[in-house]
Design a protein around this motif. Structure first.
Motif, short mmCIF file in Angstrom:
data_model
loop_
_atom_site.label_atom_id
_atom_site.label_comp_id
_atom_site.label_asym_id
_atom_site.label_seq_id
_atom_site.Cartn_x
_atom_site.Cartn_y
_atom_site.Cartn_z
N ALA A 101 25.62 45.79 39.11
CA ALA A 101 24.71 44.99 39.93
C ALA A 101 24.09 43.89 39.07
O ALA A 101 23.62 44.16 37.97
CB ALA A 101 23.61 45.87 40.51
N ASP A 102 24.10 42.67 39.57
CA ASP A 102 23.54 41.57 38.81
C ASP A 102 22.01 41.62 38.77
O ASP A 102 21.41 41.13 37.83
CB ASP A 102 23.99 40.24 39.42
N TRP A 103 21.43 42.20 39.81
CA TRP A 103 19.97 42.22 39.91
C TRP A 103 19.46 43.58 40.33
O TRP A 103 20.16 44.37 40.94
CB TRP A 103 19.51 41.20 40.98
N GLY A 147 37.09 42.35 30.02
CA GLY A 147 36.26 42.31 31.21
C GLY A 147 37.10 42.15 32.46
O GLY A 147 38.31 41.90 32.40
N PHE A 148 36.45 42.27 33.59
CA PHE A 148 37.08 42.02 34.88
C PHE A 148 36.36 40.85 35.54
O PHE A 148 35.20 40.59 35.25
CB PHE A 148 36.98 43.26 35.78
N ALA A 149 37.06 40.16 36.38
CA ALA A 149 36.42 39.13 37.18
C ALA A 149 36.92 39.25 38.61
O ALA A 149 38.10 39.04 38.88
CB ALA A 149 36.72 37.74 36.63
N ALA A 150 36.03 39.66 39.48
CA ALA A 150 36.35 39.74 40.89
C ALA A 150 35.87 38.44 41.52
O ALA A 150 34.68 38.16 41.52
CB ALA A 150 35.63 40.94 41.52
N1 CTP Z 1 29.32 42.75 33.84
C1 CTP Z 1 28.53 43.53 33.02
N2 CTP Z 1 27.18 43.55 33.22
C2 CTP Z 1 26.61 42.81 34.19
C3 CTP Z 1 27.42 42.01 35.03
C4 CTP Z 1 28.78 42.01 34.83
O1 CTP Z 1 29.04 44.20 32.12
N3 CTP Z 1 25.29 42.85 34.35
C5 CTP Z 1 30.79 42.74 33.58
C6 CTP Z 1 31.63 43.35 34.66
O2 CTP Z 1 31.82 44.75 34.42
C7 CTP Z 1 32.93 42.57 34.53
C8 CTP Z 1 32.47 41.21 34.06
O3 CTP Z 1 31.17 41.39 33.50
O4 CTP Z 1 33.75 43.12 33.52
C9 CTP Z 1 32.42 40.16 35.09
O5 CTP Z 1 31.59 40.57 36.13
P1 CTP Z 1 31.24 39.54 37.26
O6 CTP Z 1 30.33 40.17 38.25
O7 CTP Z 1 32.53 38.97 37.76
O8 CTP Z 1 30.50 38.41 36.38
P2 CTP Z 1 29.07 37.79 36.47
O9 CTP Z 1 28.80 37.23 35.12
O10 CTP Z 1 28.08 38.75 37.00
O11 CTP Z 1 29.28 36.57 37.45
P3 CTP Z 1 29.20 36.43 39.06
O12 CTP Z 1 28.85 37.79 39.63
O13 CTP Z 1 28.16 35.40 39.27
O14 CTP Z 1 30.58 35.98 39.47
#
Ligand code: CTP
Ligand code: CA
Length: 226
Positions: A101-103, A147-150
């Motif tokens: 989760a980003d937030w 890493g992954f990028a969805a």
């Molecule tokens: N990731 C992480 N910790 C976070 C957010 C993301 O470790 N707080 C990791 C995910 O596990 C993944 C990679 O970063 O391997 C990319 O995640 P993603 O959600 O695509 O990247 P964000 O930088 O959060 O960008 P956005 O959601 O804005 O596309």
């Protein structure tokens, strides 16, 4: 351990994999989540164990069984996941497959109640730490950080940008736009993005993506040491 092979291309290596979503509490009974099933991350953990690695799988809440041959650490929030990863270091390989989760919100200590006539609550979000960037930039950086990028659009361009911004070695990029069937589904169409270029794989079962990825990682580690 069942599932771990004694002699494989990753024998003697420690691999840390994050998988699944994180749950960010709102109050004692509610949380924010996302649609990650954990299928891809769990398949990678299983494939790494089958290749002989010692695997620590740090998993958010999923309904999947534990993959054979892995040490599984269950967590809920992004901050818990980060702490569990740090406890599991050092490692040769880190694979961040979790949908972190980003937030989060500041957790209310008691269940938030509907008060008569009161307005609906408004939550302000706080950014979570970035586990992948933290591991890639940390003092105990594993040799390979993946890493992954969805993404739902401009998949490769966004993946390249993430690779650089987070300081990792590889990004497994996939298109999760509606209709792709990746989220919750059993197949994945992945692009392996590195500083050198892009390797695009056909649509494969998540287990096959996992096997290919683990094979590529074993090759890269072997080449580094040759
Ligand atoms: N990731 C992480 N910790 C976070 C957010 C993301 O470790 N707080 C990791 C995910 O596990 C993944 C990679 O970063 O391997 C990319 O995640 P993603 O959600 O695509 O990247 P964000 O930088 O959060 O960008 P956005 O959601 O804005 O596309
Ligand atoms: Ca994100």
């Amino acid at each position: 351990l069942p599932g771990a092979s004694a002699h494989g291309p990753l024998t003697g290596r420690h691999v840390i994999v994050t998988s699944g979503p994180t749950h960010e509490a709102i109050d004692p009974v509610r949380y924010i989540a996302n649609r990650s099933s954990g299928k891809q991350g769990h398949a990678i953990a299983a494939a790494a164990a089958a290749a002989g690695a010692r695997v620590t799988l740090v998993s958010g809440p999923v309904t999947l069984p534990d993959p054979p041959g892995c040490d599984v650490v269950r967590v809920e929030s992004a901050r818990d996941m980060f702490a569990a990863v740090e406890r599991a270091l050092p490692a040769d390989v880190f694979i961040g497959a979790a949908a972190v989760a980003d937030w989060r919100v500041d957790v209310a200590p008691q269940k938030i109640k509907k008060e008569k006539g009161a307005r609906a609550p408004v939550f302000s979000l706080v950014e979570n730490p970035d586990i992948l960037a933290g591991v890639a930039g940390g003092a105990r950086r594993p040799r390979l950080v993946v890493g992954f990028a969805a993404e739902t659009q401009d998949v490769i361009a966004h993946a390249r940008e993430k690779l650089i911004r987070k300081g990792c070695d590889l990004i497994v990029a996939n298109d999760v736009s509606e209709g792709s069937g990746v989220f919750g589904g059993d197949a994945n169409e992945a692009h392996l993005v590195s500083r050198d270029g892009v390797e695009s794989w056909p649509r494969l079962a998540k287990a096959a993506v996992a096997t290919r990825l683990v094979g590529r990682l074993a090759d890269i580690l072997a080449t580094c040491e040759a």
